[in-house]
Design a protein around this motif. Structure first.
Motif, short mmCIF file in Angstrom:
data_model
loop_
_atom_site.label_atom_id
_atom_site.label_comp_id
_atom_site.label_asym_id
_atom_site.label_seq_id
_atom_site.Cartn_x
_atom_site.Cartn_y
_atom_site.Cartn_z
N SER A 97 -4.19 7.26 13.04
CA SER A 97 -5.10 6.75 12.02
C SER A 97 -4.39 6.58 10.67
N THR A 98 -3.55 7.52 10.31
CA THR A 98 -2.83 7.43 9.05
C THR A 98 -1.85 6.26 9.05
N PHE A 99 -1.09 6.08 10.14
CA PHE A 99 -0.18 4.95 10.22
C PHE A 99 -0.94 3.62 10.24
N GLY A 100 -2.08 3.59 10.93
CA GLY A 100 -2.91 2.39 10.94
C GLY A 100 -3.41 2.05 9.56
N MET A 101 -3.80 3.06 8.80
CA MET A 101 -4.26 2.83 7.43
C MET A 101 -3.13 2.28 6.56
N LEU A 102 -1.94 2.83 6.71
CA LEU A 102 -0.80 2.34 5.94
C LEU A 102 -0.47 0.89 6.28
N ILE A 103 -0.52 0.56 7.56
CA ILE A 103 -0.20 -0.80 7.99
C ILE A 103 -1.25 -1.79 7.49
N VAL A 104 -2.52 -1.46 7.67
CA VAL A 104 -3.60 -2.39 7.29
C VAL A 104 -3.59 -2.64 5.80
N ASN A 105 -3.39 -1.62 5.00
CA ASN A 105 -3.48 -1.79 3.56
C ASN A 105 -2.18 -2.25 2.92
N SER A 106 -1.13 -2.45 3.71
CA SER A 106 0.10 -3.00 3.16
C SER A 106 0.17 -4.52 3.31
#
Length: 181
Positions: free
Chosen positions: A68-77
């Motif tokens: 979830s944390t990596f997904g959040m970083l990817i989506v918001n970048s």
């Protein structure tokens, strides 16, 4: 006859400006992520120091939160204007009918899909761990079951944080213009 004012509410209600909404959204996303992180760390510390049962938090419980944390970083970048570049330019020129803008747009969409897949994998993985590790194995007593519930709550908070941050970052104020040459 006295004319009544044309208001929807009795008390004046004003929405904040777009810049204020963007700031509120970013702070709200940070609060949601902090709540999710705190809930997960709380379950890890409870498992390590206060858990009386033989069931503890292992690396398997960490995987959904990390996804979830990596997904959040990817989506918001990813920038929103990168997703629309290929659709806005009507050229079907080089590279087999796709110009460089449309290739960049497809790459951004693919990476965005990967980020959302990681987010979905994180929340569904925490639900699977809750069901298989806690409910099926009959750890229904609340302090132990609470570790699994906190895992699901933490991943849900990270997902909501991602959505709030994505919306807050991509709010366009009424005075911004997109000029394309």
């Amino acid at each position: 006859m006295d004319e009544e004012p044309q208001h929807l509410f009795r008390f004046p209600f004003h929405l904040p400006s777009f810049d204020g909404m963007r700031t509120i959204g970013v702070y709200l996303a940070g609060v949601l992520y902090a709540l999710g992180f705190w809930a997960f760390i709380d379950s890890v510390l409870f498992s390590k120091y206060n858990n009386a049962s033989d069931l503890h938090i292992t690396f398997v419980d960490w995987v959904p939160f990390l996804c979830s944390t990596f997904g959040m970083l990817i989506v918001n970048s990813i920038e929103k204007n990168r997703l629309l570049q290929g659709a806005l330019s009507g050229d079907n020129g080089m590279f087999g009918g796709m110009n460089m803008d449309s290739q960049l747009a497809w790459q951004a969409r693919s990476v965005l899909f990967l980020g959302f897949a990681l987010l979905a994998g994180g929340i569904s993985g925490s639900l699977v761990i809750l069901i298989i590790k806690y409910i099926v194995r009959d750890y229904i007593s609340f302090p132990t079951l609470g570790m699994g519930i906190e895992n699901v709550v933490s991943n849900a908070c990270v997902m909501l944080s991602c959505v709030v941050l994505w919306v807050a970052q991509n709010i366009e104020d009424e005075y911004s213009y997109n000029l394309t040459l």
